[in-house]
Structure formats: structure tokens, C-alpha cells
Design a protein around this motif. Sequence first.
Motif, PDB file in Angstrom:
ATOM      1  N   GLU A   1      -1.848  -1.760  -8.320  1.00  0.00           N
ATOM      2  CA  GLU A   1      -2.597  -1.810  -7.058  1.00  0.00           C
ATOM      3  C   GLU A   1      -3.534  -3.015  -7.021  1.00  0.00           C
ATOM      4  OE1 GLU A   1      -4.920   1.348  -4.199  1.00  0.00           O
ATOM      5  OE2 GLU A   1      -5.167   1.546  -6.374  1.00  0.00           O
ATOM      6  N   ALA A   2      -4.104  -3.369  -8.171  1.00  0.00           N
ATOM      7  CA  ALA A   2      -5.032  -4.506  -8.238  1.00  0.00           C
ATOM      8  C   ALA A   2      -4.312  -5.848  -8.287  1.00  0.00           C
ATOM      9  CB  ALA A   2      -5.934  -4.356  -9.463  1.00  0.00           C
TER      10      ALA A   2
ATOM     11  N   GLU B   1      11.458   9.531 -11.725  1.00  0.00           N
ATOM     12  CA  GLU B   1      11.301   8.987 -10.375  1.00  0.00           C
ATOM     13  C   GLU B   1      10.191   7.944 -10.330  1.00  0.00           C
ATOM     14  OE1 GLU B   1      12.115   8.192  -6.507  1.00  0.00           O
ATOM     15  OE2 GLU B   1      13.295   9.355  -7.952  1.00  0.00           O
ATOM     16  N   LEU B   2       9.106   8.178 -11.068  1.00  0.00           N
ATOM     17  CA  LEU B   2       8.010   7.200 -11.073  1.00  0.00           C
ATOM     18  C   LEU B   2       8.472   5.871 -11.683  1.00  0.00           C
ATOM     19  CD1 LEU B   2       4.288   7.697 -11.717  1.00  0.00           C
ATOM     20  CD2 LEU B   2       5.476   5.941 -13.025  1.00  0.00           C
ATOM     21  N   HIS B   3       9.167   5.948 -12.795  1.00  0.00           N
ATOM     22  CA  HIS B   3       9.635   4.708 -13.429  1.00  0.00           C
ATOM     23  C   HIS B   3      10.636   3.978 -12.534  1.00  0.00           C
ATOM     24  CE1 HIS B   3       7.910   4.727 -17.569  1.00  0.00           C
ATOM     25  NE2 HIS B   3       7.667   5.987 -17.228  1.00  0.00           N
ATOM     26  N   ARG B   4      11.488   4.755 -11.862  1.00  0.00           N
ATOM     27  CA  ARG B   4      12.431   4.123 -10.934  1.00  0.00           C
ATOM     28  C   ARG B   4      11.687   3.463  -9.770  1.00  0.00           C
ATOM     29  NH1 ARG B   4      17.707   3.951  -9.628  1.00  0.00           N
ATOM     30  NH2 ARG B   4      18.202   3.629  -7.432  1.00  0.00           N
ATOM     31  N   CYS B   5      10.660   4.142  -9.270  1.00  0.00           N
ATOM     32  CA  CYS B   5       9.881   3.612  -8.152  1.00  0.00           C
ATOM     33  C   CYS B   5       9.211   2.291  -8.531  1.00  0.00           C
ATOM     34  CB  CYS B   5       8.840   4.639  -7.722  1.00  0.00           C
ATOM     35  SG  CYS B   5       7.890   4.164  -6.269  1.00  0.00           S
ATOM     36  N   VAL B   6       8.675   2.204  -9.749  1.00  0.00           N
ATOM     37  CA  VAL B   6       8.057   0.952 -10.198  1.00  0.00           C
ATOM     38  C   VAL B   6       9.089  -0.176 -10.153  1.00  0.00           C
ATOM     39  CG1 VAL B   6       7.066  -0.273 -12.190  1.00  0.00           C
ATOM     40  CG2 VAL B   6       6.283   2.035 -11.628  1.00  0.00           C
TER      41      VAL B   6
ATOM     42  N   THR C   1       0.822  -1.213   0.000  1.00  0.00           N
ATOM     43  CA  THR C   1       0.000   0.000   0.000  1.00  0.00           C
ATOM     44  C   THR C   1       0.854   1.259   0.000  1.00  0.00           C
ATOM     45  OG1 THR C   1      -1.745  -1.171   1.218  1.00  0.00           O
ATOM     46  CG2 THR C   1      -1.820   1.235   1.240  1.00  0.00           C
ATOM     47  N   GLU C   2       1.931   1.218   0.776  1.00  0.00           N
ATOM     48  CA  GLU C   2       2.821   2.379   0.842  1.00  0.00           C
ATOM     49  C   GLU C   2       3.465   2.655  -0.514  1.00  0.00           C
ATOM     50  OE1 GLU C   2       6.900   3.784   3.197  1.00  0.00           O
ATOM     51  OE2 GLU C   2       5.796   2.011   3.850  1.00  0.00           O
ATOM     52  N   GLY C   3       3.880   1.590  -1.209  1.00  0.00           N
ATOM     53  CA  GLY C   3       4.499   1.759  -2.518  1.00  0.00           C
ATOM     54  C   GLY C   3       3.535   2.360  -3.526  1.00  0.00           C
ATOM     55  N   VAL C   4       2.302   1.885  -3.518  1.00  0.00           N
ATOM     56  CA  VAL C   4       1.288   2.428  -4.429  1.00  0.00           C
ATOM     57  C   VAL C   4       1.035   3.902  -4.108  1.00  0.00           C
ATOM     58  CG1 VAL C   4      -1.136   2.308  -5.126  1.00  0.00           C
ATOM     59  CG2 VAL C   4       0.197   0.198  -4.873  1.00  0.00           C
ATOM     60  N   ALA C   5       1.024   4.242  -2.844  1.00  0.00           N
ATOM     61  CA  ALA C   5       0.818   5.646  -2.440  1.00  0.00           C
ATOM     62  C   ALA C   5       1.957   6.527  -2.966  1.00  0.00           C
ATOM     63  CB  ALA C   5       0.733   5.748  -0.924  1.00  0.00           C
ATOM     64  N   ARG C   6       3.181   6.006  -2.946  1.00  0.00           N
ATOM     65  CA  ARG C   6       4.326   6.748  -3.501  1.00  0.00           C
ATOM     66  C   ARG C   6       4.108   7.012  -4.980  1.00  0.00           C
ATOM     67  NH1 ARG C   6       9.238   3.098  -2.598  1.00  0.00           N
ATOM     68  NH2 ARG C   6      10.224   4.630  -3.962  1.00  0.00           N
ATOM     69  N   LEU C   7       3.635   6.016  -5.698  1.00  0.00           N
ATOM     70  CA  LEU C   7       3.386   6.181  -7.132  1.00  0.00           C
ATOM     71  C   LEU C   7       2.292   7.228  -7.380  1.00  0.00           C
ATOM     72  CD1 LEU C   7       3.488   2.439  -8.286  1.00  0.00           C
ATOM     73  CD2 LEU C   7       5.236   4.183  -8.681  1.00  0.00           C
TER      74      LEU C   7
END
Length: 248
Positions: free
Chosen positions: A198-199, A146-151, A115-121
Amino acid sequence: MPSTELPQQMSARRIDRPVPLRERVYQAMQELIISRQLAPGQHLVESELAEMLGVSRQPIREALQLLNSEGWVDLRPGYGAFVHAPTEAEVDQLLVVRSALEAESARLAALNADTEGVARLRKLVAQGEAAVASDDIDGMVAANAELHRCVTELSGNQVLLDFVSQVDRRVRWYYTPIARHRGNKSWQEHARLIDAIEAGEADTAAKAMREHTERTRESYLEQRRENPEPDVAPVQVRSRRRRTAPRV
């Protein structure tokens, strides 16, 4: 015979080494190239770069050698240094590799993200949309990277992260001139990707990422054909004075 192994209880303080000046100059010049403040094909004059960055010509010369070895700068005997103008084939090949790597990142992120990771995205999407609204190209590029790195971080695969990190700077370089053109469409695609992550829909996330990166590739190639970058820089082109850059 005495043991050659260090005692397990021995602790040592690592020696901090300051970053060499040539490395700091290299990083500053690389960022100027990525942001297109130093444009593809532009003639790089050592004395002007030294004045811009507040250093002597020696670290500039050393940084240019490093940048040349990594394909950011072309050194032409008798003419000097020029910002590399990537060919269409170079860009196409790198973005195809990026698409394959990041599709797998998205697939694994859908299986591993919390959930935390999805919130970051979601937060990064909001930042990107705000940058589009204010026509902040640097902000768009930074949020996108940053978004692509986060994924990829959420994929949980360190080897994959290492590979993606290797192409990240090139992707930012190629993305900068099309960031405004991609605009909100890019962030809408990001939002659909995050919905799939998320799903927990791994195949849907991989497909969304593949389609997203393909649209970026097509947009870059279309923009390039309409506004081709020089393959060979004219010798008389010089870097512009009065350019602002952080001193190192």
C-alpha cells in the motif's frame, strides 16, 4: 488464385465441449490429495475410489495415469497406485522457487497495486484471521492461496502469474499440514506485506514476502522432521471406506 484467408467479418460460434469424465475425476482426486483427505503414501484402490466418486473404474484408471504423469500418484507394478509422498528435497526446491517468484510479485505489486487491489488483500487477511479463529484449516489454506495469487495478479506481470499458478497446487498441498501451526503469525506477516504494498515500498514488500515464504518453508521442514511422511507406502495400507467426497 482465391484467397485462403477467412473474411474478417466472419463470426463463428465456438463449440462448447463438455469436460471429459476422466478430467473431472482427475480434478476431484487431485483436490482430495491436496487437502490430505488422501494422505501421502496411501494405497489407492480403484474400486473404492469409483464407489467414492460415483463413477466406473475406467475414468479412475485414466485419472490415476494423469496424476502419475504429474507426480501426484506413484504407480507400482504388482502393487497398485499410491499417493506420492514428496521427499524433503522436492518440497525444499519447490518452496525456494516459490519464494523467488513471489518476492518479485510483491515488488511489482507495490509499484502497480491500486486502492481496490489493496482492499482485496485486506479482505483476504480478514477471512484468514476468521478461519484461524474458528480452526477452519480448509478456510486458512484457501484464503492463503487466494491472497498470494492476488498479490501476483496485482504485479501486472502475466508471465509471472502463469509461473506462480503452476506451483500453486503444490504449495497448497505442502501448506495444509502446517496451516494450524502457522496460525495468526502467518496473517500478521501478510498484514505487514500489505502495508508495504500500500505504501508503494517495493524493496520492503519483496523482503517481507521473502521472509514470509522462508518461514513457511522452515515450518514445513520442521514439521516434516518431527512427523516424517513415508517414502515407501506399505502395500497393505488401503484407502479408508466411508470417506465422503463430492461425486463427479
